[in-house]
Design a protein around this motif. Structure first.
Motif, PDB file in Angstrom:
ATOM      1  N   GLU A  62      41.183 -73.391 -28.574  1.00 56.68           N
ATOM      2  CA  GLU A  62      40.033 -73.234 -27.675  1.00 56.68           C
ATOM      3  C   GLU A  62      38.745 -72.948 -28.439  1.00 56.68           C
ATOM      4  OE1 GLU A  62      41.484 -70.209 -25.036  1.00 56.68           O
ATOM      5  OE2 GLU A  62      42.341 -71.672 -23.622  1.00 56.68           O
ATOM      6  N   ASP A  63      38.848 -72.801 -29.750  1.00 62.33           N
ATOM      7  CA  ASP A  63      37.674 -72.603 -30.597  1.00 62.33           C
ATOM      8  C   ASP A  63      36.975 -73.955 -30.775  1.00 62.33           C
ATOM      9  OD1 ASP A  63      35.839 -72.270 -32.678  1.00 62.33           O
ATOM     10  OD2 ASP A  63      37.103 -70.848 -33.751  1.00 62.33           O
ATOM     11  N   ASP A  64      35.776 -74.081 -30.250  1.00 60.13           N
ATOM     12  CA  ASP A  64      35.045 -75.351 -30.276  1.00 60.13           C
ATOM     13  C   ASP A  64      34.700 -75.822 -31.686  1.00 60.13           C
ATOM     14  OD1 ASP A  64      35.088 -75.513 -27.523  1.00 60.13           O
ATOM     15  OD2 ASP A  64      33.142 -74.534 -27.271  1.00 60.13           O
ATOM     16  N   LYS A  65      34.737 -74.925 -32.654  1.00 61.06           N
ATOM     17  CA  LYS A  65      34.348 -75.298 -34.009  1.00 61.06           C
ATOM     18  C   LYS A  65      35.483 -75.974 -34.786  1.00 61.06           C
ATOM     19  CE  LYS A  65      30.696 -71.849 -34.590  1.00 61.06           C
ATOM     20  NZ  LYS A  65      30.206 -70.723 -35.426  1.00 61.06           N
ATOM     21  N   VAL A  66      36.694 -75.924 -34.277  1.00 65.33           N
ATOM     22  CA  VAL A  66      37.824 -76.573 -34.939  1.00 65.33           C
ATOM     23  C   VAL A  66      37.728 -78.087 -34.757  1.00 65.33           C
ATOM     24  CG1 VAL A  66      40.326 -76.908 -34.905  1.00 65.33           C
ATOM     25  CG2 VAL A  66      39.384 -74.604 -34.728  1.00 65.33           C
ATOM     26  N   ASP A  67      37.766 -78.829 -35.875  1.00 64.35           N
ATOM     27  CA  ASP A  67      37.704 -80.291 -35.829  1.00 64.35           C
ATOM     28  C   ASP A  67      39.083 -80.935 -35.979  1.00 64.35           C
ATOM     29  OD1 ASP A  67      34.823 -80.473 -35.689  1.00 64.35           O
ATOM     30  OD2 ASP A  67      34.779 -79.949 -37.821  1.00 64.35           O
ATOM     31  N   ILE A  68      39.850 -80.450 -36.943  1.00 62.29           N
ATOM     32  CA  ILE A  68      41.139 -81.068 -37.274  1.00 62.29           C
ATOM     33  C   ILE A  68      42.210 -79.986 -37.345  1.00 62.29           C
ATOM     34  CG2 ILE A  68      42.384 -82.567 -38.883  1.00 62.29           C
ATOM     35  CD1 ILE A  68      39.619 -83.268 -40.111  1.00 62.29           C
ATOM     36  N   VAL A  69      43.366 -80.276 -36.774  1.00 62.26           N
ATOM     37  CA  VAL A  69      44.487 -79.339 -36.815  1.00 62.26           C
ATOM     38  C   VAL A  69      45.622 -79.945 -37.638  1.00 62.26           C
ATOM     39  CG1 VAL A  69      46.231 -78.118 -35.467  1.00 62.26           C
ATOM     40  CG2 VAL A  69      43.911 -78.351 -34.577  1.00 62.26           C
ATOM     41  N   TYR A  70      46.081 -79.185 -38.614  1.00 62.18           N
ATOM     42  CA  TYR A  70      47.263 -79.552 -39.388  1.00 62.18           C
ATOM     43  C   TYR A  70      48.432 -78.767 -38.816  1.00 62.18           C
ATOM     44  CZ  TYR A  70      50.583 -79.523 -43.308  1.00 62.18           C
ATOM     45  OH  TYR A  70      51.710 -79.608 -44.091  1.00 62.18           O
ATOM     46  N   ILE A  71      49.425 -79.481 -38.278  1.00 62.57           N
ATOM     47  CA  ILE A  71      50.558 -78.843 -37.604  1.00 62.57           C
ATOM     48  C   ILE A  71      51.730 -78.720 -38.578  1.00 62.57           C
ATOM     49  CG2 ILE A  71      52.254 -79.078 -35.750  1.00 62.57           C
ATOM     50  CD1 ILE A  71      50.041 -80.397 -34.090  1.00 62.57           C
ATOM     51  N   CYS A  94      50.012 -84.174 -38.277  1.00 66.34           N
ATOM     52  CA  CYS A  94      51.260 -83.461 -37.978  1.00 66.34           C
ATOM     53  C   CYS A  94      52.306 -83.730 -39.046  1.00 66.34           C
ATOM     54  CB  CYS A  94      51.795 -83.884 -36.614  1.00 66.34           C
ATOM     55  SG  CYS A  94      53.323 -83.032 -36.141  1.00 66.34           S
ATOM     56  N   GLU A  95      52.922 -82.660 -39.510  1.00 67.62           N
ATOM     57  CA  GLU A  95      53.936 -82.785 -40.555  1.00 67.62           C
ATOM     58  C   GLU A  95      55.085 -83.677 -40.109  1.00 67.62           C
ATOM     59  OE1 GLU A  95      54.982 -82.608 -43.492  1.00 67.62           O
ATOM     60  OE2 GLU A  95      53.140 -81.759 -44.274  1.00 67.62           O
ATOM     61  N   LYS A  96      55.740 -84.248 -41.102  1.00 69.39           N
ATOM     62  CA  LYS A  96      56.954 -85.016 -40.871  1.00 69.39           C
ATOM     63  C   LYS A  96      58.135 -84.055 -40.738  1.00 69.39           C
ATOM     64  CE  LYS A  96      55.980 -85.984 -45.052  1.00 69.39           C
ATOM     65  NZ  LYS A  96      55.699 -84.595 -45.476  1.00 69.39           N
ATOM     66  N   ALA A  97      59.190 -84.400 -40.095  1.00 71.08           N
ATOM     67  CA  ALA A  97      59.278 -85.529 -39.201  1.00 71.08           C
ATOM     68  C   ALA A  97      58.289 -85.357 -38.039  1.00 71.08           C
ATOM     69  CB  ALA A  97      60.696 -85.672 -38.659  1.00 71.08           C
ATOM     70  N   PHE A  98      57.656 -86.463 -37.651  1.00 69.64           N
ATOM     71  CA  PHE A  98      56.607 -86.439 -36.636  1.00 69.64           C
ATOM     72  C   PHE A  98      57.058 -85.663 -35.400  1.00 69.64           C
ATOM     73  CE2 PHE A  98      53.122 -89.639 -35.165  1.00 69.64           C
ATOM     74  CZ  PHE A  98      52.149 -88.721 -35.479  1.00 69.64           C
ATOM     75  N   ALA A  99      58.299 -85.897 -34.996  1.00 72.60           N
ATOM     76  CA  ALA A  99      58.908 -85.161 -33.878  1.00 72.60           C
ATOM     77  C   ALA A  99      60.422 -85.311 -34.013  1.00 72.60           C
ATOM     78  CB  ALA A  99      58.414 -85.692 -32.541  1.00 72.60           C
ATOM     79  N   PHE A 118      42.247 -88.556 -32.611  1.00 74.02           N
ATOM     80  CA  PHE A 118      42.974 -88.993 -33.805  1.00 74.02           C
ATOM     81  C   PHE A 118      44.343 -88.324 -33.945  1.00 74.02           C
ATOM     82  CE2 PHE A 118      44.163 -88.842 -38.268  1.00 74.02           C
ATOM     83  CZ  PHE A 118      43.936 -90.147 -38.675  1.00 74.02           C
ATOM     84  N   LEU A 119      45.337 -89.134 -34.387  1.00 71.15           N
ATOM     85  CA  LEU A 119      46.687 -88.632 -34.627  1.00 71.15           C
ATOM     86  C   LEU A 119      47.287 -89.375 -35.814  1.00 71.15           C
ATOM     87  CD1 LEU A 119      49.310 -87.079 -33.791  1.00 71.15           C
ATOM     88  CD2 LEU A 119      49.828 -89.043 -32.301  1.00 71.15           C
ATOM     89  N   MET A 120      47.880 -88.609 -36.749  1.00 72.45           N
ATOM     90  CA  MET A 120      48.561 -89.231 -37.898  1.00 72.45           C
ATOM     91  C   MET A 120      49.699 -88.348 -38.378  1.00 72.45           C
ATOM     92  SD  MET A 120      46.970 -90.591 -41.525  1.00 72.45           S
ATOM     93  CE  MET A 120      47.397 -89.228 -42.639  1.00 72.45           C
ATOM     94  N   GLU A 121      50.803 -88.985 -38.786  1.00 72.31           N
ATOM     95  CA  GLU A 121      51.908 -88.267 -39.404  1.00 72.31           C
ATOM     96  C   GLU A 121      51.550 -87.947 -40.853  1.00 72.31           C
ATOM     97  OE1 GLU A 121      56.799 -88.616 -39.695  1.00 72.31           O
ATOM     98  OE2 GLU A 121      55.595 -90.387 -39.162  1.00 72.31           O
ATOM     99  N   ALA A 122      51.897 -86.755 -41.290  1.00 73.73           N
ATOM    100  CA  ALA A 122      51.502 -86.295 -42.628  1.00 73.73           C
ATOM    101  C   ALA A 122      52.458 -86.811 -43.694  1.00 73.73           C
ATOM    102  CB  ALA A 122      51.438 -84.768 -42.658  1.00 73.73           C
TER     103      ALA A 122
END
Length: 325
Positions: A62-71, A94-99, A118-122
């Motif tokens: 919910e922090d508006d300043k966050v641009d990219i999240v590494y899961i 998002c880290e592998k395995a993607f899910a 944007f979404l990408m597997e790491a």
């Protein structure tokens, strides 16, 4: 150069590796770290120089300043945390395995399109210079056609039912944790197999402690893949061509060894400092600079093909994740 505020969701050891590499990039701002344990988030933020620490994933998103999240949470939580991040319009790596399975990956891809985010597997190995050089050798046909791929990833980790590596509730097992690398290598170089043969040694929890996989293709092409926690191994990938072999290590900045009738040649690609994770972080920001919602190199369609293949392998060795399969 536009700078992006990065946030880490899940402060485990893989997040520590990623955070240390993130420091290499001038356009990456180490902005926030979140854990369900605020003290863990605070220690993580202090160690790596993040500006903020959160004891709630939702609060961070919910922090508006966050641009990219590494899961960087366990596999079984990737889908949930990716969907939550995308809903808050945060770009996701998002880290592998993607899910855990195809169904979850498809939900993630659909959400990326729905929220235009944007979404990408790491999959950092796809972007390092050494692997890119191997792909260029394959494409050049200088050694003839690629016939066989051998790829191993093994290390010794004593059995512990509470360990993430053995806990099926967390997506534990050799295949999703490290076997995904050899499988990725085969898919990226030989493509999807026409047939899969697989055998596993199970731990007492029912997880795959060791797994052997054979991919069979048309034209007698094959891939021999191994992963496991029972013993250490050199962990090479070897590509057998009509006119020679190419060998790479899983270690960074190791030479590419090319063997032909003319002798042995060593090529050295500069994989840079750190662990190599900064290549994927840099690529994400390049994609965002271009207004993309997925990578043209590590496409979401490839990640979908990858998880479908992993599902097929798991089905053959009867590994099931509770509440997900």
């Amino acid at each position: 150069m536009k700078k992006y505020n990065w946030a880490i969701l899940g402060c485990g050891w893989i997040a520590e590796i990623f955070a240390s590499d993130l420091k290499v990039l001038d356009n990456a701002v180490l902005y926030a770290a979140a854990s369900r344990d605020i003290s863990k988030a605070e220690k993580f933020a202090e160690k790596f120089g993040f500006q903020k620490a959160y004891g709630s994933y939702l609060e961070m998103l919910e922090d508006d300043k966050v641009d990219i999240v590494y899961i960087a949470t366990p596999h079984t939580l990737h889908c949930e945390h990716t969907l939550l991040s995308l809903k808050h319009k945060k770009a996701v790596l998002c880290e592998k395995a993607f899910a855990i399975n195809e169904k979850e990956v498809q939900l993630m891809i659909n959400a990326s399109k729905e929220y235009n985010t944007f979404l990408m597997e790491a999959f950092w190995t796809r972007l390092v210079p050494t692997f890119k050089k191997v792909l260029s050798i394959i494409e050049s046909k200088k050694l003839g056609a690629l016939k066989t791929v051998q790829s191993d990833f093994m290390f010794h980790s004593p059995y512990n039912e509470k360990s993430r590596l053995y806990n099926l509730d967390l997506g534990g097992g050799a295949l999703l944790d490290i076997g995904i690398y050899p499988v990725f290598t085969a898919l990226e170089t030989l493509g999807e197999p026409k047939n899969i043969i697989s055998n596993a040694i199970k731990s007492p929890t029912g997880s795959d402690e060791h797994i052997d996989i054979i991919f069979e293709y048309e034209n007698d092409q094959k891939a021999y893949l191994r992963a496991g926690f029972k013993n250490d191994a050199p962990n090479y990938s070897i590509f057998h061509f009509e006119k020679g072999t190419v060998q790479i290590s899983r270690e960074m900045n190791c030479p590419i060894i090319i063997k032909t009738e003319g002798g042995i040649q060593e090529l050295k690609e500069d994989d840079g400092p750190g662990y190599g994770y900064y290549f994927e972080a840099s690529h994400v920001m390049e994609c965002l600079d271009q207004g993309l919602i997925e990578s043209p190199i590590l496409t979401n369609e490839f990640s979908l093909r990858l998880i479908k293949t992993l599902d097929k392998i798991r089905a053959k060795v009867n590994v099931v994740y509770p509440n997900h399969d």
